[in-house]
Enzyme design. Structure first.
Site, PDB file in Angstrom:
ATOM      1  N   CYS A  73       0.536  -1.362  -0.349  1.00  0.00           N
ATOM      2  CA  CYS A  73      -0.080  -0.325  -0.120  1.00  0.00           C
ATOM      3  C   CYS A  73       0.877   1.233  -0.182  1.00  0.00           C
ATOM      4  O   CYS A  73       0.858   1.664   0.885  1.00  0.00           O
ATOM      5  CB  CYS A  73      -0.896  -0.097   1.383  1.00  0.00           C
ATOM      6  SG  CYS A  73      -2.132  -1.893   1.286  1.00  0.00           S
ATOM      7  N   ALA A 132       1.242   3.820  -1.516  1.00  0.00           N
ATOM      8  CA  ALA A 132       0.647   5.685  -1.934  1.00  0.00           C
ATOM      9  C   ALA A 132       1.292   6.435  -0.912  1.00  0.00           C
ATOM     10  O   ALA A 132       0.540   5.997  -0.101  1.00  0.00           O
ATOM     11  CB  ALA A 132      -0.216   5.567  -2.646  1.00  0.00           C
ATOM     12  N   SER A 159       6.696   8.078  -0.268  1.00  0.00           N
ATOM     13  CA  SER A 159       7.878   8.340   1.318  1.00  0.00           C
ATOM     14  C   SER A 159       8.880   7.248   1.728  1.00  0.00           C
ATOM     15  O   SER A 159       9.345   6.769   1.027  1.00  0.00           O
ATOM     16  CB  SER A 159       7.473   9.238   2.306  1.00  0.00           C
ATOM     17  OG  SER A 159       6.878  10.727   1.408  1.00  0.00           O
ATOM     18  N   ASP A 162      -5.210  -4.714  -6.329  1.00  0.00           N
ATOM     19  CA  ASP A 162      -5.698  -4.572  -4.583  1.00  0.00           C
ATOM     20  C   ASP A 162      -5.296  -5.767  -3.583  1.00  0.00           C
ATOM     21  O   ASP A 162      -4.304  -6.568  -4.531  1.00  0.00           O
ATOM     22  CB  ASP A 162      -7.381  -5.321  -4.583  1.00  0.00           C
ATOM     23  CG  ASP A 162      -8.032  -5.409  -3.691  1.00  0.00           C
ATOM     24  OD1 ASP A 162      -8.055  -5.115  -2.248  1.00  0.00           O
ATOM     25  OD2 ASP A 162      -9.092  -7.007  -3.268  1.00  0.00           O
ATOM     26  N   CYS A 219      -1.499   4.236  11.019  1.00  0.00           N
ATOM     27  CA  CYS A 219      -1.067   5.817  11.636  1.00  0.00           C
ATOM     28  C   CYS A 219      -2.576   5.468  12.466  1.00  0.00           C
ATOM     29  O   CYS A 219      -3.054   7.086  12.983  1.00  0.00           O
ATOM     30  CB  CYS A 219      -1.170   7.048  10.805  1.00  0.00           C
ATOM     31  SG  CYS A 219      -2.439   6.524   9.553  1.00  0.00           S
TER      32      CYS A 219
END
Length: 885
Positions: free
Chosen positions: A205, A207, A210, A297, A379
């Site tokens: 995942c 994108a 960074s 996916d 996060c």
């Protein structure tokens, strides 16, 4: 009276329209302001504010309170009273700005030194309201001090000139990829993956990219030093002591199989098509031929075929050494940056993502090699997205005998953290808290309809004593809270795969049995499928990293945007290994470590014997990847013109068009990237990017000049293998400055003498593209880095083939100079055209015509360089080439 009422209503209407227009303009920003009646310079009747400018209205600040949020985390996070106050106070403060120095370690350290020596001393002299302003500081736990943060308030930054210079430096270096704006805690997961040169890595995942950029830097660590050693060894030159570094990755033994070139791989994936193009924008600045970007996916990531040297007839599938699963989450660890979460947070956000997160982590563990490592991160501070996901995935993947939670307490010793939770409560959508699944079942039995509270499933809770995963060492997981080191909130855990396993199928949610009046038993009315639809409605939050601007190519293409929760790959698009056991809903991983496991149902024996079908990937069309044979006429011509050493591989050049013929650009990839792109063509895998643009087609002044020039992003890879016939060596700092500031400086006649030490060389150099090798001499710390840049020689002038932002960044970095660039070709044309118009010199008129033709040829790369910033270099080159025709 009636007229008075009409007038009053009319005035009220005008007032409402003016207020609404002002708010709409605030939403659009200055560029969206269209003026109209009363806009622009005030319009008519501005004294009563009917058409004139009205003061901007500010929206009320978000109140940083949420009763449910605070109630849940006060019960969940076990902190002393004073520390709990610090916890909430930190979440209510603004997040410090942070950034990271990117690229090779040597280059990153060089850019960091500029910050320390040029900008920090000026900032530390500033005092505001009698207090010395805090300068940017390095993040204490990040290796080599390459991550920095600053807490200076915005009003101070705007007020003092040293901050303006510092901000210009940050913007300049960010635009060319030397600095990445990234939240501090989002830098942690890649550092716990223990990536080494030669490894295959998957970021599921990825994108905006960074973390993927960090991983790519790790794959290429030490590559420059290794290649220098190899080149000097084969050329007979003595290997300098600077090339024999203490760092293990810089030694040839770290990745020796391809003459020192990196052989590792990074596949960066995102399920959203537009975000995958943001990913390309972020990563292509690192100029890596070892990278692929896919649009799949993550819960059903397809197996990738690779060659099987031992048995070519038997399919072989790629397994990864390291996988990062930084999954979509509710994002409540980003409350400091995303203040709207204070009013928008609900327990349902996390509950709706739990099953998707489990599926992603299970799929990651399936694709991992035995002995490999998966790092799972969010996060979010919610255990339903963290510890419960880890426990559920381990339970489905064979338990602690197959998957181990890695103890990372010895890594990043200066990072303050809290251990993972072993016990936790779950808050349902109505704010009730539950400690165990047994409580939910007891409650369900007591209800009239027999339906459990919305979205709760058994895997969200701590595992019961009867489970093999009851005693998992979840305290080895890592929780980072905002008050510990003034960051955002984050969760990270590393998982080690001990052996292959056969994943258990996902269990449907248990529903208590109801009894109708007629005595017939019926199940509950909320099957798992209905909740999956609810999941798709949950807003996907990927807030752990700074968003970046997407490329125009990505934004202009009409696409159907999907989320991580929605399946983008149809089961028939995913090929199953022949020996995979069929399992309802999801195929388990095979014991054979050489084959990957598809997420779709495995075919039966009869189907396995059928020939492989070509499957077209769904979604927007992507140009295919077609490799060129080493005997191709263009490849032979390029190798001959640049005198490329035979040690540089010629079987890795690729184009992106269905015909498979060079048209605009030629790309270069590593051998493994080539094998993956070739062996998976037509299998439904959505590849959107791969390789580095090495050569770009260019109008040439004569037939003897090669029409394919070296692109700046491919130069670091190729320059060491270009023959001395096409190399110009520059050692003087001021000579480089002239080439940076002046576009198309003239070298015809005696003008070559202005070019100092390279003048005589470029005067005698054959026309076309060449390598400008910058090898500084002396002790100037600002001019110490070795570089290789593309240089174009024409009949009349030179041109350094760099985009304008690269020139400006280099001027600021090396010379602390913000001089505007000068297009010498345009100036020369203007002067000579004026002389011809005045009829003063007929001979000069002819010379002007010759110069104009010269500039016309050279303006093509210049136009391409200007458009490079927009990420559309191939189209720019084609457009510029059409001008002359």
């Amino acid at each position: 009276m009636r007229l008075d009422r009409i007038a009053t209503a009319y005035n009220r209407g005008l007032s409402l329209i003016a207020t609404f227009t002002t708010r709409a303009d605030m939403g659009r920003g200055r560029k969206g302001h269209r003026g109209g009646r009363g806009g622009g310079r005030g319009g008519r009747d501005r004294d009563n504010n009917r058409g004139g400018h009205r003061p901007y209205e500010t929206w009320p600040a978000v109140k940083k309170e949420n009763k449910r949020l605070e109630e849940y985390y006060n019960a969940l996070v076990d902190l002393p009273e004073d520390e709990r106050a610090d916890f909430w106070a930190a979440l209510r403060r603004e997040l410090p700005n942070s950034f990271r120095f990117c690229g090779s370690k040597g280059h990153a350290l060089a850019v960091k030194r500029l910050l320390q020596t040029r900008y920090v001393p000026e900032i530390t002299r500033i005092t505001h309201e009698g207090v010395v302003v805090e300068a940017p500081e390095p993040v204490p736990w990040y290796p080599d001090g390459l991550a920095w943060s600053m807490t200076t308030p915005k009003n101070v930054i705007r007020k003092f000139p040293p901050f303006a210079a510092f901000q210009k430096f940050l913007v300049s270096e960010t635009s060319v990829g030397n600095i990445s704006r990234q939240e501090v805690v989002s830098m942690i997961p890649p550092l716990l993956m223990d990536v080494k040169p030669g490894m295959t890595v998957l970021d599921l995942c990825a994108a905006p990219g960074s973390k993927a950029a960090q991983l790519l830097e790790m794959i290429h660590r030490g590559e420059e030093a290794r290649i220098r050693q190899v080149i000097r060894t084969f050329s007979g030159d003595e290997v300098k002591s600077e090339d024999v570094l203490e760092e293990e990755a810089a030694r040839l033994e770290a990745d020796p199989s391809d003459d020192g070139r990196a052989t590792g791989l990074l596949i960066a994936n995102d399920a959203d098509y537009k975000r995958s193009h943001m990913l390309i924008h972020q990563l292509k600045r690192l100029s890596s031929p070892n990278m692929i970007v896919t649009n799949q996916d993550a819960t059903m990531y397809p197996p990738l075929r690779i060659p099987n040297p031992e048995n070519p007839s038997k399919p072989n599938y790629l397994k990864f050494d390291r996988i990062l699963a930084d999954v979509p989450c509710s994002g409540d660890g980003t409350l400091r940056k995303n203040v709207n979460l204070w009013k928008d947070w609900t327990p349902g956000n996390a509950l709706g993502l739990h099953l998707t997160q489990v599926r992603i982590l299970v799929r990651a563990l399936q694709m991992l090699k035995p002995g490999g490592r998966v790092v799972y991160s969010t996060c979010s501070m919610n255990p339903v997205e963290n510890e419960s996901v880890v426990a559920a995935a381990i339970e489905r993947c064979g338990g602690p005998e197959k998957i181990e939670i890695v103890d990372c307490s010895d890594r990043l010793p200066l990072l303050k953290r809290k251990p993972g939770l072993r016990k936790w409560q779950i808050m349902d959508k109505s704010a009730r808290q539950w400690s165990s699944w047994e409580e939910v079942e007891e409650y369900t039995k007591s209800t009239e309809d027999g339906i459990a509270p919305g979205r709760l499933v058994e895997t969200m809770f701590p595992r019961p004593a009867t489970s093999d995963c009851a005693d998992l060492p979840l305290e080895r997981c890592m929780r980072v809270y905002a008050h510990q080191q003034d960051t955002g909130g984050f969760f990270i855990t590393a998982l080690h795969k001990k052996a292959e396993f056969k994943a258990k199928p996902e269990e449907n949610r248990k529903q208590p049995v109801q009894t109708k009046a007629n005595g017939k038993a019926t199940a509950g009315k909320r099957p798992l499928e209905e909740e999956a639809k609810e999941e798709a409605g949950v807003k996907k939050l990927r807030l752990s990293e700074e968003p970046i601007k997407a490329e125009p190519a990505a934004t202009e293409t009409p696409v159907e945007v999907t989320t991580e929760v929605e399946a983008q790959v149809k089961p028939e698009a995913v090929e199953s290994p022949p020996n995979a056991d069929a399992t309802k809903g999801e195929a388990p991983a095979p014991i054979d470590s050489t084959s990957a496991t598809p997420a779709a149902t495995a075919p039966d024996t009869a189907q396995e014997q059928q020939p492989e079908l070509k499957v077209k990937p769904s979604g927007p069309y992507e140009e295919p990847f077609k490799y060129l044979l080493p005997e191709h006429e263009v490849i032979k011509n390029v190798a001959e013109f640049y005198k490329i050493s035979p040690r540089f591989p010629s079987d890795r050049y690729m184009v992106r068009n269905a015909l498979g013929e060079p048209a605009k650009a030629i790309y270069y990839t590593s051998a493994l990237v080539r094998d993956i792109l070739v062996f998976n063509e037509g299998r439904g895998v959505k590849f959107v990017h791969g390789g580095v643009k090495m050569f770009v087609k260019q109008d040439a002044p004569s037939a003897e000049v090669c029409r394919w020039r070296i692109q700046s992003e491919g130069m670091p890879i190729l320059h060491g293998y270009v023959g001395p016939e096409r190399v110009v060596v520059l050692r003087n700092k001021e000579t480089l400055r002239k080439l940076l500031v002046e576009m198309f400086p003239k070298v015809a006649g005696d003008d070559w003498k202005r070019m100092d030490e390279i003048g005589e060389r470029v005067r005698d150099l054959a026309l076309g593209c060449c390598v400008l090798r910058v090898e500084p001499e002396g002790g100037d710390e600002d001019f110490a880095e070795h570089m290789a840049l593309p240089l174009w020689k024409s009949f009349q002038s030179l041109n350094l083939m760099l985009p304008k932002e690269d020139r400006a960044a280099m001027l600021l970095r090396i010379y602390n100079d913000t001089t505007p660039l000068i297009n010498m070709g345009i100036q020369r044309n203007g002067k000579e055209a004026k002389k011809a118009e005045d009829g003063k010199d007929t001979e000069m008129e002819d010379a002007a015509g010759a110069d104009a033709a010269d500039v016309e040829v050279l303006d093509a790369p210049a136009a391409e360089a200007e458009m490079a910033a927009t990420g559309d270099q191939g189209e720019a080159t084609a457009a510029a080439g059409d001008v002359k025709a």
